[in-house]
Write a protein that holds these residues in place. Structure first.
Motif, mmCIF file in Angstrom:
data_model
loop_
_atom_site.group_PDB
_atom_site.id
_atom_site.type_symbol
_atom_site.label_atom_id
_atom_site.label_comp_id
_atom_site.label_asym_id
_atom_site.label_seq_id
_atom_site.Cartn_x
_atom_site.Cartn_y
_atom_site.Cartn_z
ATOM 1 N N SER A 1 30.566 37.560 24.740
ATOM 2 C CA SER A 1 30.905 36.125 24.972
ATOM 3 C C SER A 1 32.111 35.774 25.829
ATOM 4 O O SER A 1 33.251 36.702 25.952
ATOM 5 N N ASP A 2 31.843 34.777 26.486
ATOM 6 C CA ASP A 2 33.402 34.295 27.440
ATOM 7 C C ASP A 2 34.528 34.203 26.594
ATOM 8 O O ASP A 2 35.616 34.355 27.061
ATOM 9 N N GLU A 3 34.194 33.556 25.444
ATOM 10 C CA GLU A 3 35.333 33.526 24.608
ATOM 11 C C GLU A 3 36.118 34.642 24.459
ATOM 12 O O GLU A 3 37.354 34.915 24.461
ATOM 13 N N ILE A 4 35.524 35.722 23.734
ATOM 14 C CA ILE A 4 35.942 37.066 23.644
ATOM 15 C C ILE A 4 36.903 37.645 24.764
ATOM 16 O O ILE A 4 38.096 37.838 24.540
ATOM 17 N N VAL A 5 36.238 37.777 25.820
ATOM 18 C CA VAL A 5 36.695 38.510 27.078
ATOM 19 C C VAL A 5 38.116 37.313 27.456
ATOM 20 O O VAL A 5 39.121 37.838 27.982
ATOM 21 N N GLY A 6 37.775 36.068 27.414
ATOM 22 C CA GLY A 6 38.867 35.019 27.647
ATOM 23 C C GLY A 6 40.161 35.283 26.805
ATOM 24 O O GLY A 6 41.187 35.256 27.566
ATOM 25 N N ASN A 7 40.097 35.594 25.571
ATOM 26 C CA ASN A 7 41.154 35.891 24.578
ATOM 27 C C ASN A 7 41.960 37.231 25.145
ATOM 28 O O ASN A 7 43.140 37.273 25.178
ATOM 29 N N ILE A 8 41.050 38.158 25.485
ATOM 30 C CA ILE A 8 41.829 39.381 26.021
ATOM 31 C C ILE A 8 42.606 38.945 27.447
ATOM 32 O O ILE A 8 43.849 39.320 27.366
ATOM 33 N N ILE A 9 41.912 38.317 28.168
ATOM 34 C CA ILE A 9 42.696 37.962 29.481
ATOM 35 C C ILE A 9 44.069 37.120 29.333
ATOM 36 O O ILE A 9 44.892 37.315 29.977
ATOM 37 N N GLU A 10 43.990 36.294 28.260
ATOM 38 C CA GLU A 10 45.124 35.216 28.034
ATOM 39 C C GLU A 10 46.250 36.016 27.635
ATOM 40 O O GLU A 10 47.339 36.100 27.854
ATOM 41 N N LYS A 11 45.651 37.321 26.626
ATOM 42 C CA LYS A 11 46.983 38.173 26.129
ATOM 43 C C LYS A 11 47.858 38.637 27.114
ATOM 44 O O LYS A 11 48.919 38.717 27.107
ATOM 45 N N TYR A 12 47.072 39.052 28.332
ATOM 46 C CA TYR A 12 47.854 39.799 29.336
ATOM 47 C C TYR A 12 48.441 38.878 30.360
ATOM 48 O O TYR A 12 49.524 39.252 30.722
ATOM 49 N N GLN B 1 33.840 32.117 33.648
ATOM 50 C CA GLN B 1 35.133 33.108 33.477
ATOM 51 C C GLN B 1 35.919 32.950 34.561
ATOM 52 O O GLN B 1 37.202 33.061 34.631
ATOM 53 N N ALA B 2 35.165 32.594 35.823
ATOM 54 C CA ALA B 2 36.192 32.316 36.974
ATOM 55 C C ALA B 2 36.849 31.300 36.903
ATOM 56 O O ALA B 2 38.100 31.340 37.182
ATOM 57 N N LYS B 3 36.250 30.266 36.271
ATOM 58 C CA LYS B 3 37.238 28.964 36.195
ATOM 59 C C LYS B 3 38.323 29.029 35.119
ATOM 60 O O LYS B 3 39.092 28.584 35.272
ATOM 61 N N ASN B 4 37.722 29.909 33.927
ATOM 62 C CA ASN B 4 38.642 30.057 33.160
ATOM 63 C C ASN B 4 39.849 31.174 33.240
ATOM 64 O O ASN B 4 40.930 30.555 33.022
ATOM 65 N N LEU B 5 39.578 31.989 34.239
ATOM 66 C CA LEU B 5 40.639 32.724 34.960
ATOM 67 C C LEU B 5 41.763 31.614 35.819
ATOM 68 O O LEU B 5 43.111 31.643 35.498
ATOM 69 N N ASP B 6 41.019 30.983 36.423
ATOM 70 C CA ASP B 6 41.990 30.101 37.260
ATOM 71 C C ASP B 6 42.789 28.986 36.349
ATOM 72 O O ASP B 6 44.113 28.652 36.631
ATOM 73 N N ARG B 7 42.321 28.466 35.315
ATOM 74 C CA ARG B 7 42.706 27.658 34.200
ATOM 75 C C ARG B 7 44.033 28.338 33.755
ATOM 76 O O ARG B 7 45.408 27.950 33.733
ATOM 77 N N LEU B 8 43.756 29.544 33.191
ATOM 78 C CA LEU B 8 44.939 30.474 32.731
ATOM 79 C C LEU B 8 46.057 30.922 33.777
ATOM 80 O O LEU B 8 47.237 30.865 33.582
#
Ligand code: AMP
Length: 190
Positions: A60-71, A92-99
């Motif tokens: 899920s996008d949520e699981i990988v999103g959480n990993i990305i935010e940790k870093y 995920q691309a938009k989420n990365l931009d947001r983070l």
């Protein structure tokens, strides 16, 4: 600098990320590797995602999103990350931009490794003997390739719009690909 590298399974993302990491003193953030580690360590998350990964589907996008935010939130890696295998779809691309905005960072370049399905099948059957990944068989490889193709076009368009996308021919040798990538990164630094 932060870099995104993507390409179909077996394109050489991991190999090339490793080389870039050493040359430019970055940190490799491979969502696939981190997820495989969860499975190996038999964590709760690992148990949840085992069959998804073995079947060649996306977690899920949520699981990988959480990993990305940790870093991204960790100052140790501030503007030193190479995203290997993320983002894999537009959400995920938009989420990365947001983070990235949230943590005052940006992407400097997006590298797309282009490789044909025939080459991928060949590389995955070679890698199977070396790395013993449970998702490296021809049936799953084709599924992962189709999954990639299905989701990646909007991501490509997204990064084209912001002028960050560089396409690299992933059919040549490891050193040729690496030289091309190094040249692109040097160009951005300079
Ligand atoms: P990789 O090592 O990049 O080939 O990823 C291996 C597997 O991990 C993929 O087939 C997916 O099941 C999962 N995975 C890795 N990165 C992501 C991502 N960004 N989104 C969803 N699933 C992912």
């Amino acid at each position: 600098m932060n870099i995104v590298i993507f390409g179909p399974p077996g394109a050489g993302k991991g190999t090339q990320s490793n080389l870039i990491v050493k040359k430019f003193n970055l940190h490799q953030l491979s969502t696939g590797e981190l997820l495989r580690k969860e499975i190996k360590d038999k964590t709760k998350l690992g148990q949840e995602i085992t069959s998804i990964i073995n079947d060649g589907n996306l977690v899920s996008d949520e699981i990988v999103g959480n990993i990305i935010e940790k870093y991204l939130s960790d100052k140790t890696y501030n503007s030193r990350l190479i995203f290997d295998g993320y983002p894999r779809n537009l959400i995920q691309a938009k989420n990365l931009d947001r983070l990235l905005n949230k943590y005052n960072q940006k992407i400097h370049v997006v590298l797309k490794l282009s490789v044909s399905l025939e080459t991928i099948k060949k590389r995955i059957s070679e890698r199977k003997n070396l790395e013993k990944r449970t998702d490296d068989n021809e049936k799953t490889a084709i599924k992962r390739f189709l999954n990639y193709e299905q989701n990646i076009q909007p991501v490509i368009d997204f990064y084209k719009q912001s002028n960050l996308l560089k396409v690299v021919n992933g059919e040549t040798s490891i050193s040729e690909i690496s030289n091309e990538i190094s040249g692109l990164i040097e160009g951005i630094k300079g």
